[in-house]
Enzyme design. Structure first.
Site, mmCIF file in Angstrom:
data_model
loop_
_atom_site.group_PDB
_atom_site.id
_atom_site.type_symbol
_atom_site.label_atom_id
_atom_site.label_comp_id
_atom_site.label_asym_id
_atom_site.label_seq_id
_atom_site.Cartn_x
_atom_site.Cartn_y
_atom_site.Cartn_z
ATOM 1 N N ASP A 179 85.170 73.011 1.889
ATOM 2 C CA ASP A 179 84.348 73.515 2.996
ATOM 3 C C ASP A 179 82.865 73.535 2.654
ATOM 4 O O ASP A 179 82.495 73.768 1.504
ATOM 5 C CB ASP A 179 84.692 74.982 3.290
ATOM 6 C CG ASP A 179 85.877 75.128 4.208
ATOM 7 O OD1 ASP A 179 86.211 74.158 4.887
ATOM 8 O OD2 ASP A 179 86.455 76.228 4.220
ATOM 9 N N ARG B 50 91.085 82.126 8.156
ATOM 10 C CA ARG B 50 91.360 80.745 7.737
ATOM 11 C C ARG B 50 91.389 80.574 6.215
ATOM 12 O O ARG B 50 91.858 79.565 5.718
ATOM 13 C CB ARG B 50 90.368 79.763 8.377
ATOM 14 C CG ARG B 50 88.941 79.907 7.915
ATOM 15 C CD ARG B 50 88.008 79.035 8.727
ATOM 16 N NE ARG B 50 88.099 77.624 8.396
ATOM 17 C CZ ARG B 50 87.621 77.062 7.283
ATOM 18 N NH1 ARG B 50 87.006 77.807 6.371
ATOM 19 N NH2 ARG B 50 87.751 75.777 7.071
ATOM 20 N N GLU C 184 73.416 100.564 23.838
ATOM 21 C CA GLU C 184 72.282 100.441 22.905
ATOM 22 C C GLU C 184 72.648 100.850 21.483
ATOM 23 O O GLU C 184 71.804 100.967 20.626
ATOM 24 C CB GLU C 184 71.094 101.269 23.394
ATOM 25 C CG GLU C 184 70.702 101.042 24.836
ATOM 26 C CD GLU C 184 70.518 99.565 25.199
ATOM 27 O OE1 GLU C 184 69.733 98.890 24.525
ATOM 28 O OE2 GLU C 184 71.173 99.128 26.157
ATOM 29 N N PRO D 284 73.531 94.724 14.165
ATOM 30 C CA PRO D 284 72.427 93.885 13.673
ATOM 31 C C PRO D 284 71.776 94.450 12.415
ATOM 32 O O PRO D 284 71.035 93.751 11.733
ATOM 33 C CB PRO D 284 71.425 93.875 14.837
ATOM 34 C CG PRO D 284 72.120 94.475 15.997
ATOM 35 C CD PRO D 284 73.254 95.281 15.482
#
Ligand code: 4G3
Length: 250
Positions: free
Chosen positions: A169, A154, A116, A88
């Site tokens: 896209d 992709r 953690e 994160p």
């Protein structure tokens, strides 16, 4: 391109490699997917991969020894690959980053933490890049690594049917994709726009540019800040504005 994922849940990742366009890309020999079980590199008889944090506190931390051994093995397998840690705290992933990862690397090695977090000393020498898929916390980095592999794979030529489909896209050039329709011509009282049935490719192309601008304006106006409308887009927006004005006068 080689994708290796270091994880405590290899089956979670291998099932991803076995489905959809990713498995098709592997069959075509355009990409390769490898899962490395971090637990295979633990050296004690209980196969421990985590331990309590120094200084106290709740939760468990991934031990550095087995993680380092797993990373070194992955680097030995794919010497040209970049080591990416999913966390994160990483820099935020987006479509631009997906393009960059897909063309600048022979391969990617993803380190997926659980618990953690991982021992700080792993970041110092073994990780090339720390990436986050968004501002939220998950129980592990596995889903994040699959998000990245999916969006990077992709973009590799040949993985999708045609390259046409990724040029239009959403987010490429900071615009959302235009509205799409398929059969039937009428559905629940709603009709396919006439122009799309006309066969006039120039008109269709213009309609799609307009649709793309309208959707971007309504759903993601922030995208215009990054990439301002060009002259052609301004003309289309002005035309739309005139249409709205005459509708309001009726
Ligand atoms: C803390 C990535 C948690 C440190 C991983 C790994 C969210 C993301 C984890 C660490 C994650 C994300 C595992 N949660 N937003 N959890 O990309 O190294």
């Amino acid at each position: 391109m080689d994708f290796s994922v270091l994880t405590l849940f290899p089956e979670f990742i291998s099932s991803f490699f076995e489905h959809g366009m990713i498995s098709r890309g592997i069959e075509k020999g355009l990409i390769r997917g490898h899962c490395i079980n971090i637990r295979d590199f633990s050296t004690d008889r209980h196969n421990t991969v985590d331990d309590r944090p120094y200084g106290g506190g709740s939760g468990m931390i991934m031990k550095p020894e087995s993680l380092m051994a797993a990373i070194l093995q992955a680097k030995k397998n794919d010497p040209g690959s970049k080591v990416v840690l999913m966390s994160p705290q990483g820099t935020r992933f987006n479509q631009e980053k997906a393009f960059e990862l897909s063309c600048k690397n022979e391969g990617l090695i993803f380190v997926c933490g659980r618990y953690e977090g991982i021992d700080e000393r792993i970041y110092t020498s073994l990780v090339d890049e720390e990436i986050s898929i968004g501002d939220y916390v998950m129980t592990g980095g596995e889903l994040a690594s699959m998000v990245i592999i999916d969006s990077v794979a992709r973009l590799i030529p040949g993985v999708l049917g045609s390259c046409e489909s990724c040029r239009s896209d959403s987010f490429t050039d900071d615009r959302l994709e235009y509205a799409q329709y398929t059969r039937p011509e009428e559905f629940e009282g709603l009709n396919v726009p006439e122009v799309l049935l006309s066969g006039d490719h120039e008109k269709i192309s213009l309609w799609r540019k307009k649709s793309s601008l309208q959707r971007t304006f309504l759903k993601r106006p922030d995208l215009f800040k990054k990439n301002k409308p060009n002259a052609e887009e301004k003309a289309i927006l002005r035309q739309w504005s005139q249409e709205l004005e005459s509708l309001a006068r009726e």
